[in-house]
Scaffold this active site. Sequence first.
Site, PDB file in Angstrom:
ATOM      1  N   HIS A 179      22.896  -9.430  -8.347  1.00 23.51           N
ATOM      2  CA  HIS A 179      22.007 -10.177  -9.140  1.00 23.51           C
ATOM      3  C   HIS A 179      21.761 -11.802  -9.027  1.00 23.51           C
ATOM      4  O   HIS A 179      22.518 -12.479  -9.114  1.00 23.51           O
ATOM      5  CB  HIS A 179      22.240 -10.172 -10.742  1.00 23.51           C
ATOM      6  CG  HIS A 179      21.379 -10.654 -11.773  1.00 23.51           C
ATOM      7  ND1 HIS A 179      21.576 -11.091 -12.943  1.00 23.51           N
ATOM      8  CD2 HIS A 179      20.082 -10.796 -11.635  1.00 23.51           C
ATOM      9  CE1 HIS A 179      20.742 -11.819 -13.823  1.00 23.51           C
ATOM     10  NE2 HIS A 179      19.371 -11.394 -13.004  1.00 23.51           N
ATOM     11  N   GLU A 226      25.490 -12.677  -9.512  1.00 23.01           N
ATOM     12  CA  GLU A 226      26.376 -11.853 -10.518  1.00 23.01           C
ATOM     13  C   GLU A 226      26.554 -10.638  -9.601  1.00 23.01           C
ATOM     14  O   GLU A 226      25.534  -9.991  -9.396  1.00 23.01           O
ATOM     15  CB  GLU A 226      25.662 -11.802 -11.679  1.00 23.01           C
ATOM     16  CG  GLU A 226      25.831 -13.145 -12.470  1.00 23.01           C
ATOM     17  CD  GLU A 226      25.015 -12.776 -13.710  1.00 23.01           C
ATOM     18  OE1 GLU A 226      25.462 -13.781 -14.836  1.00 23.01           O
ATOM     19  OE2 GLU A 226      24.328 -11.972 -14.015  1.00 23.01           O
TER      20      GLU A 226
HETATM   21  P1  NAI Z   1       7.910  -8.190  -8.749  1.00 24.72           P
HETATM   22  O1  NAI Z   1       6.849  -7.292  -9.562  1.00 24.72           O
HETATM   23  O2  NAI Z   1       7.532  -9.372  -8.000  1.00 24.72           O
HETATM   24  O3  NAI Z   1       8.260  -7.205  -7.441  1.00 24.72           O
HETATM   25  C1  NAI Z   1       8.454  -5.563  -7.503  1.00 24.72           C
HETATM   26  C2  NAI Z   1       8.058  -4.968  -6.343  1.00 24.72           C
HETATM   27  O4  NAI Z   1       8.708  -3.554  -6.195  1.00 24.72           O
HETATM   28  C3  NAI Z   1       6.471  -4.923  -6.302  1.00 24.72           C
HETATM   29  O5  NAI Z   1       6.127  -5.185  -5.134  1.00 24.72           O
HETATM   30  C4  NAI Z   1       6.185  -3.425  -6.324  1.00 24.72           C
HETATM   31  O6  NAI Z   1       5.044  -2.962  -5.591  1.00 24.72           O
HETATM   32  C5  NAI Z   1       7.469  -2.788  -5.931  1.00 24.72           C
HETATM   33  N1  NAI Z   1       7.841  -1.324  -6.392  1.00 24.72           N
HETATM   34  C6  NAI Z   1       7.959  -0.898  -7.674  1.00 24.72           C
HETATM   35  N2  NAI Z   1       8.279   0.315  -7.541  1.00 24.72           N
HETATM   36  C7  NAI Z   1       9.053   0.521  -6.322  1.00 24.72           C
HETATM   37  C8  NAI Z   1       9.357   1.711  -5.950  1.00 24.72           C
HETATM   38  N3  NAI Z   1       9.647   2.736  -6.504  1.00 24.72           N
HETATM   39  N4  NAI Z   1       9.793   1.642  -4.689  1.00 24.72           N
HETATM   40  C9  NAI Z   1       9.581   0.589  -3.662  1.00 24.72           C
HETATM   41  N5  NAI Z   1       8.870  -0.443  -4.251  1.00 24.72           N
HETATM   42  C10 NAI Z   1       8.611  -0.544  -5.598  1.00 24.72           C
HETATM   43  O7  NAI Z   1       9.202  -8.267  -9.445  1.00 24.72           O
HETATM   44  P2  NAI Z   1      10.233  -9.144  -9.152  1.00 24.72           P
HETATM   45  O8  NAI Z   1      10.213 -10.419 -10.256  1.00 24.72           O
HETATM   46  O9  NAI Z   1      10.559  -9.458  -7.781  1.00 24.72           O
HETATM   47  O10 NAI Z   1      11.895  -8.339  -9.796  1.00 24.72           O
HETATM   48  C11 NAI Z   1      12.408  -7.249  -9.233  1.00 24.72           C
HETATM   49  C12 NAI Z   1      13.520  -6.964  -9.619  1.00 24.72           C
HETATM   50  O11 NAI Z   1      14.357  -7.994  -9.938  1.00 24.72           O
HETATM   51  C13 NAI Z   1      13.420  -6.304 -11.330  1.00 24.72           C
HETATM   52  O12 NAI Z   1      14.498  -5.194 -11.188  1.00 24.72           O
HETATM   53  C14 NAI Z   1      13.685  -7.780 -11.994  1.00 24.72           C
HETATM   54  O13 NAI Z   1      14.384  -7.361 -13.186  1.00 24.72           O
HETATM   55  C15 NAI Z   1      14.833  -8.172 -11.072  1.00 24.72           C
HETATM   56  N6  NAI Z   1      15.107  -9.700 -11.363  1.00 24.72           N
HETATM   57  C16 NAI Z   1      13.909 -10.574 -11.437  1.00 24.72           C
HETATM   58  C17 NAI Z   1      14.168 -11.802 -11.451  1.00 24.72           C
HETATM   59  C18 NAI Z   1      12.902 -12.731 -11.746  1.00 24.72           C
HETATM   60  O14 NAI Z   1      12.992 -13.940 -12.184  1.00 24.72           O
HETATM   61  N7  NAI Z   1      11.655 -12.258 -11.467  1.00 24.72           N
HETATM   62  C19 NAI Z   1      15.256 -12.497 -11.623  1.00 24.72           C
HETATM   63  C20 NAI Z   1      16.444 -11.530 -11.350  1.00 24.72           C
HETATM   64  C21 NAI Z   1      16.303 -10.208 -11.465  1.00 24.72           C
END
Ligand code: NAI
Length: 526
Positions: free
Chosen positions: A144, A156
């Site tokens: 994380h 983490e």
């Molecule tokens: P985001 O929405 O910017 O990016 C997610 C990406 O995953 C998108 O480009 C989407 O097209 C792609 N995607 C969705 N389903 C998919 C699949 N089945 N296979 C391949 N690609 C797929 O989201 P973000 O903010 O980057 O977050 C991603 C992950 O990281 C989530 O699990 C979130 O909870 C976690 N996270 C986010 C934080 C934040 O501050 N944004 C902090 C820590 C963890």
Amino acid sequence: MTALYTGRTVAVIGSGAMGAGIAQVAAVAGYTVRLFDTRPEAVDKAISGIASALDKLVAKERISAADCAAAVTRLHAAPALDDVADAGMVVEAIVENLEAKRGLFAQLEAIVADDCILATNTSSISVTAIAAGLRLPGRVVGMHFFNPVPLMALCEVVSGLATDGGVAQTVYDTAAAWGKIPVHAKSTPGFIVNRVARPFYAEGWRLLNEQAADAATIDAVMREAGGFRMGPFELMDLIGHDVNFSVTQSVFNAYFGDPRFTPSVLQQEMVNAGFLGRKAGRGFYHYGDAAATLQAQAEAPQPKPEYVSYTVEQGAALHAVGGAVVDALAARLRAAGIEIAQRRTPEAIRQAGPHDDAPAFHCNGAAVYLTDGRSATQRARDNHHPDTVLVDLALDYGGANRIAVACADQCTPAAYRAVVGLLQAAGFTVTRLDDVPGMAVMRTVAMLANEAADAVNQGVCSAAAADIAMQKGVNYPRGPLAWADAVGIEHIVRVLTNLASSYGEDRYRVSPLLRRKQASGGRFHD
Ligand code: NAI
């Protein structure tokens, strides 16, 4: 012995904000990175975004042009999921949805080798649940990162019930090799940071709800007395109230409605109104064209009082609760040239024992205490001394430029003004909070320490990990448990106990580990 992942290829699945950041740190650390996303344009955007981010680092001379170019050549788009087959480690950063993550890992099991580590960047889903049903659940682990990944040091490393200890250690060592500060955590709702940080926001909401002060004033106290980089309201404006509210709700629900995590109806109203913070142009503050500076409350200048006495060198008296903190405030007053008479001998304090509620200072008849979780009004009644004024905790009384005070309803205006004048003479901007129990910094720090202690007590992480996580994941000026040590566990327990009795709410129940430390006279850190 280090268990660093020494394979050369890492796959990052999901190339949004987090995936791109993870790919950047892995590539800079020398790994070949394959990026996959169901939207190929997201991969292109991520790779070009990383290239321009690295260019900026070259311009700032933080990385050489050659290292930048080499890192960029290590980034490869994977047009299909099958193209990550040679990866020895996969980091998943797709949409935050259990079924989507389970489905992805099930697909990956058929593509990668059996010894490939499957890491998830989830911030709120159980790692145990993500791994369940897989052929080899032992290789699934949380990794994380915090946003923005290249800037935030913490990682983490989250173990679910089935996670192999060796896999967690490999990910830990790999995160360290990527320049991060890793901590081990057990998969429980919110892991460490998103759990322990809840009171920072929640106590802010409580203070606002009880009209202790307005948001800008609470922010100023938390920043300028508490030493936090941002106050809770400006920070929530930055995070987005929708995002912050949803994390709070998810932790609350995940703990089956534990009142410690109860969300705020005020925040719900902010979300209902669409006042989501910076991104909406309006939260507690206005942004863009309508931006205006909100002034924090500060008391008008008052004359320096004629008479100040200090109860005793309380820290030296060992037993005195909150003594070290009061000594630090006395040192600030003395450094400002304020003459302080001494009222009681150390021997008298020693004889009085740990439950003596002697004021820290007397000042023109007013009794000044460090807050202990009772309101000033209650304390005035308990001590039969109407002229009672409380001071809030500060991270560093020597350096703080603001201090919060609260005044008993029974206190005469002249006695209150004398205390304000005393603190102003020592160079503080004095902010008056309405007389809520525990004030602002003290109750927030006590609740942060309580939550961190419970996480340690429940085996989620070590005390060292809890403190590192809060300093590196959310930039706290001091780890909550080290802070509890500095204030004194005895005093922290007293603040929480008094808050619990003031509110009659289970929310303020004391962690068994704090009680145990109090009973043994122990500390969290030597
Ligand atoms: P985001 O929405 O910017 O990016 C997610 C990406 O995953 C998108 O480009 C989407 O097209 C792609 N995607 C969705 N389903 C998919 C699949 N089945 N296979 C391949 N690609 C797929 O989201 P973000 O903010 O980057 O977050 C991603 C992950 O990281 C989530 O699990 C979130 O909870 C976690 N996270 C986010 C934080 C934040 O501050 N944004 C902090 C820590 C963890």
